[in-house]
Design a protein around this motif. Structure first.
Motif, mmCIF file in Angstrom:
data_model
loop_
_atom_site.group_PDB
_atom_site.id
_atom_site.type_symbol
_atom_site.label_atom_id
_atom_site.label_comp_id
_atom_site.label_asym_id
_atom_site.label_seq_id
_atom_site.Cartn_x
_atom_site.Cartn_y
_atom_site.Cartn_z
ATOM 1 N N VAL A 205 -37.242 -23.751 71.496
ATOM 2 C CA VAL A 205 -36.211 -24.675 71.029
ATOM 3 C C VAL A 205 -36.577 -25.144 69.626
ATOM 4 O O VAL A 205 -37.706 -25.563 69.373
ATOM 5 N N LEU A 206 -35.629 -25.011 68.744
ATOM 6 C CA LEU A 206 -35.836 -25.347 67.346
ATOM 7 C C LEU A 206 -34.934 -26.526 66.999
ATOM 8 O O LEU A 206 -33.774 -26.570 67.421
ATOM 9 N N ASP A 207 -35.480 -27.467 66.250
ATOM 10 C CA ASP A 207 -34.658 -28.577 65.776
ATOM 11 C C ASP A 207 -35.091 -28.935 64.374
ATOM 12 O O ASP A 207 -36.280 -29.160 64.128
ATOM 13 N N ARG A 208 -34.143 -28.964 63.462
ATOM 14 C CA ARG A 208 -34.396 -29.249 62.050
ATOM 15 C C ARG A 208 -35.586 -28.440 61.528
ATOM 16 O O ARG A 208 -36.507 -28.965 60.904
ATOM 17 N N GLY A 209 -35.600 -27.164 61.902
ATOM 18 C CA GLY A 209 -36.606 -26.241 61.379
ATOM 19 C C GLY A 209 -37.935 -26.262 62.110
ATOM 20 O O GLY A 209 -38.818 -25.458 61.817
ATOM 21 N N ARG A 210 -38.099 -27.193 63.051
ATOM 22 C CA ARG A 210 -39.398 -27.296 63.741
ATOM 23 C C ARG A 210 -39.265 -26.884 65.204
ATOM 24 O O ARG A 210 -38.264 -27.153 65.857
ATOM 25 N N LEU A 211 -40.328 -26.278 65.696
ATOM 26 C CA LEU A 211 -40.328 -25.828 67.083
ATOM 27 C C LEU A 211 -40.599 -27.020 67.997
ATOM 28 O O LEU A 211 -41.581 -27.743 67.811
ATOM 29 N N ARG A 212 -39.721 -27.233 68.975
ATOM 30 C CA ARG A 212 -39.910 -28.363 69.889
ATOM 31 C C ARG A 212 -40.421 -27.923 71.249
ATOM 32 O O ARG A 212 -40.980 -28.703 72.005
ATOM 33 N N PHE A 213 -40.174 -26.669 71.575
ATOM 34 C CA PHE A 213 -40.668 -26.148 72.869
ATOM 35 C C PHE A 213 -40.764 -24.639 72.762
ATOM 36 O O PHE A 213 -39.952 -23.989 72.102
ATOM 37 N N GLN A 214 -41.774 -24.097 73.421
ATOM 38 C CA GLN A 214 -41.867 -22.644 73.524
ATOM 39 C C GLN A 214 -42.590 -22.316 74.827
ATOM 40 O O GLN A 214 -43.647 -22.881 75.110
ATOM 41 N N GLY A 215 -42.025 -21.458 75.616
ATOM 42 C CA GLY A 215 -42.682 -21.108 76.871
ATOM 43 C C GLY A 215 -41.764 -20.288 77.751
ATOM 44 O O GLY A 215 -40.694 -19.851 77.313
ATOM 45 N N SER A 216 -42.216 -20.125 79.003
ATOM 46 C CA SER A 216 -41.407 -19.337 79.927
ATOM 47 C C SER A 216 -40.290 -20.213 80.498
ATOM 48 O O SER A 216 -40.308 -21.440 80.358
ATOM 49 N N LEU A 217 -39.384 -19.561 81.190
ATOM 50 C CA LEU A 217 -38.295 -20.299 81.820
ATOM 51 C C LEU A 217 -38.861 -21.279 82.856
ATOM 52 O O LEU A 217 -38.380 -22.400 83.004
ATOM 53 N N GLY A 218 -39.929 -20.848 83.544
ATOM 54 C CA GLY A 218 -40.592 -21.709 84.533
ATOM 55 C C GLY A 218 -41.151 -22.968 83.878
ATOM 56 O O GLY A 218 -41.009 -24.072 84.402
ATOM 57 N N ASP A 219 -41.772 -22.794 82.704
ATOM 58 C CA ASP A 219 -42.309 -23.949 81.963
ATOM 59 C C ASP A 219 -41.195 -24.927 81.646
ATOM 60 O O ASP A 219 -41.348 -26.142 81.745
ATOM 61 N N LEU A 220 -40.074 -24.367 81.247
ATOM 62 C CA LEU A 220 -38.942 -25.215 80.868
ATOM 63 C C LEU A 220 -38.420 -25.968 82.078
ATOM 64 O O LEU A 220 -38.181 -27.176 82.020
ATOM 65 N N GLN A 221 -38.304 -25.211 83.191
ATOM 66 C CA GLN A 221 -37.731 -25.849 84.389
ATOM 67 C C GLN A 221 -38.636 -26.967 84.907
ATOM 68 O O GLN A 221 -38.152 -27.953 85.448
ATOM 69 N N ALA A 222 -39.966 -26.809 84.705
ATOM 70 C CA ALA A 222 -40.890 -27.857 85.129
ATOM 71 C C ALA A 222 -40.630 -29.147 84.337
ATOM 72 O O ALA A 222 -40.759 -30.255 84.854
#
Lengths: 302, 251
Positions: A205-222
């Motif tokens: 997930v990118l916001d204003r040029g910066r990465l806010r999250f990166q990972g697997s779908l499982g990481d996101l769902q957690a």
């Protein structure tokens, strides 16, 4: 650790005085369907242009398919298919002629055109000038151009733009199938979390040029747990009752209460408890935070 | 097939159903048709009886061609060739393909040059057909044996004198998407040529005047004009290729 199709470290890119991509670290595993999320103007298209060598980074290191970009641009692009923003098509030529031009420039076999037309279901319209195509057909032809030559990496910028629901479903199936069928890594940008969640194995997930999250779908769902929304005319009584049970309910500006709940069973139990105490419940629903709500209100999760 | 030839074939394919090919055929035909009508109407006392009917007619046609029609034709052909990429946001697609950008630039320049050359080649049979037909209607015009070699040499030299003009217009159309800018440059250059073409000091150095300086046969240093045109074209093409390699397409 799996091999990476894209590896970026500290990638930096300015547009004048604006920092469009700010020290971006990107890790896209080979064979993944990688959803690249962010609101409009977050820097997704700039990142895609950097990945394709259309822009040069102002800092950081970028490797695509194990080779440095932009130094090895020519070699990398032989194995990459791309659709950047709206499809680039020659409207005075037919769909087949558009594909034929790109096929020759990519030096793919002649049969690639028929395969691409079949994959995007444009066989019947192949010999019509593109200016007669609908928006959805143009988008599909753009996808067909990207698919020419069975690329190892497919980079797609908002690929479902302009498609009707049936078209979106087809594209979704096609993209989900590609890594399984040919080992292709799919990198797709979108501003719709729900859309990407349906096909992606990994996300950033990118916001204003910066990465806010990166990972697997499982990481996101957690991180991305659902919450229970309750609407009642006796909000303070309900809140006090829930606090007495050890449940922290957060009052919302619109008068509702929001509280953590893992499942439908938990929701049902809370409802039964409130009703048992004589507190009327008008509305009860499990809700998921939106992309904007979760990531872009300052809750960094990278 | 080499990458450059593939690119040229791709450029040729993109021209299907565009005005570029029609323009290539129509522009020289209009020029010859105008002077053919002149031949049908010219008074006997106003037509030279020096046995040079073919060269007179050829210089008339090439004069109008090189002075007015050719610069506008070059302007339109280069604008069309690059316009198909600008108008359809194609640069990002083209530059995301495994082809060298400088080759894309040169392939477009080669196709533009080929289209202009095709117009020149077409002038030769058109001039001959025009002269023969006029002679059939008005035998006193005095068109005898066709000096094909002399006409062809004049056309070839005029074509070489236009190479710098082609390179300049290609560079402008490649770099900027504005058709107004491309046409504006063509109009300003052509109008400027009205003023400059007869200047002994500047005429042979002004790109829009170079073809006329050579086609008129009046410039004693026509060889220098050809050299300047070719050298200038090479320099502009080299500069443009370098710029293409560094270009970051915004559309």
């Amino acid at each position: 650790m799996s091999r990476l199709a894209i590896r970026g470290e500290g990638i930096l890119r300015h547009h004048g005085t604006v920092l469009a991509v700010d020290r971006l670290d990107l890790r896209v595993p080979e064979g993944s369907v990688f959803g690249f999320l962010g609101p409009n103007g977050a820097g997704k298209t700039t990142t895609i242009r950097l990945l394709l060598g259309l822009l040069d980074p102002h800092g950081g290191d970028l490797e695509v398919l194990g080779r440095p970009m932009p130094a090895a641009r020519g070699q990398i692009l032989r194995e990459v298919g791309a659709l950047v923003e709206m499809p680039s098509l020659y409207p005075h030529l037919t769909g087949r002629e558009n594909l034929e031009i790109t096929r020759r420039l990519k030096r793919c076999p002649a049969s690639a055109v028929a395969r691409a037309l079949e994959a995007v279901r444009l066989e019947d319209a192949a010999d019509r000038p593109v200016r007669t195509y609908s928006l959805g057909m143009r988008q599909r032809l753009g996808l067909g151009l990207a698919l020419l030559g069975d690329p190892k990496l497919l980079i797609l910028d908002e690929p479902t733009n302009g498609l009707d629901p049936a078209g979106i479903r087809e594209v979704r199936e096609l993209l989900r199938e590609l890594p399984r069928r040919s080992g292709t890594t799919v990198f797709l940008s979108s501003h719709l979390l729900g859309e990407v969640e349906l096909i992606a194995t990994h996300l950033a997930v990118l916001d204003r040029g910066r990465l806010r999250f990166q990972g697997s779908l499982g990481d996101l769902q957690a991180l991305h747990r659902p919450q229970l929304r309750i609407e009642t005319p006796e909000r303070e009584r309900a809140r006090a009752a829930l606090t007495a049970e050890g449940i922290l309910a957060e009052p919302q500006a619109d008068g509702a209460l929001l509280l953590p709940a893992e499942s439908h069973a938990a929701a049902a139990a809370i409802n039964a408890r409130l009703v048992g105490l004589g507190i009327p419940v008008h509305h009860l629903a499990l809700v998921r935070p939106t992309l904007e709500g979760w990531f872009l209100d300052g809750k960094e999760a990278a | 097939m080499s990458e450059f030839l593939i690119l040229i074939a791709a450029e040729a394919r993109k021209l299907r159903r565009t005005l570029a090919l029609g323009l290539t055929l129509a522009a020289p035909a209009v020029v010859v048709a105008l002077y053919f009508v002149y031949l049908l109407n010219v008074a006997p006392g106003r037509w030279p009886r020096d046995g040079q009917a073919w060269l007179t007619f050829t210089r008339m046609c090439i004069g109008l061609w090189s002075f007015l029609m050719l610069p506008l034709c070059i302007c339109l052909v280069t604008a069309l060739l690059n316009g198909v990429e600008h108008a359809n946001h194609q640069w990002k697609h083209l530059f995301a393909l495994p082809v060298a950008r400088w080759r894309v630039y040169l392939a477009k320049l080669a196709v533009a040059s080929a289209l202009v050359a095709a117009s020149f080649f077409l002038l030769l049979p058109l001039v001959i057909a025009g002269g023969w037909t006029a002679q059939a209607v008005r035998p006193w015009l005095g068109f005898g044996l066709v000096p094909v070699a002399a006409i062809a040499a004049l056309l070839a030299k005029t074509l070489l004198a236009s190479t710098l003009l082609i390179a300049i217009h290609h560079q402008v159309s490649f770099r900027w998407p504005s058709m107004t800018l491309a046409l504006g440059l063509g109009i300003v250059g052509t109008v400027g040529s009205f003023v400059v073409v007869n200047s002994e000091r500047w005429g042979r150095y002004f790109p829009w005047s170079m073809p006329t300086r050579v086609s008129s046969g009046h410039d004693p240093r026509a060889g220098l004009v050809l050299l300047l045109s070719l050298a200038g074209a090479v320099l502009v093409a080299a500069w443009g290729s370098r710029g293409a390699e560094r270009r970051e397409p915004t559309a």
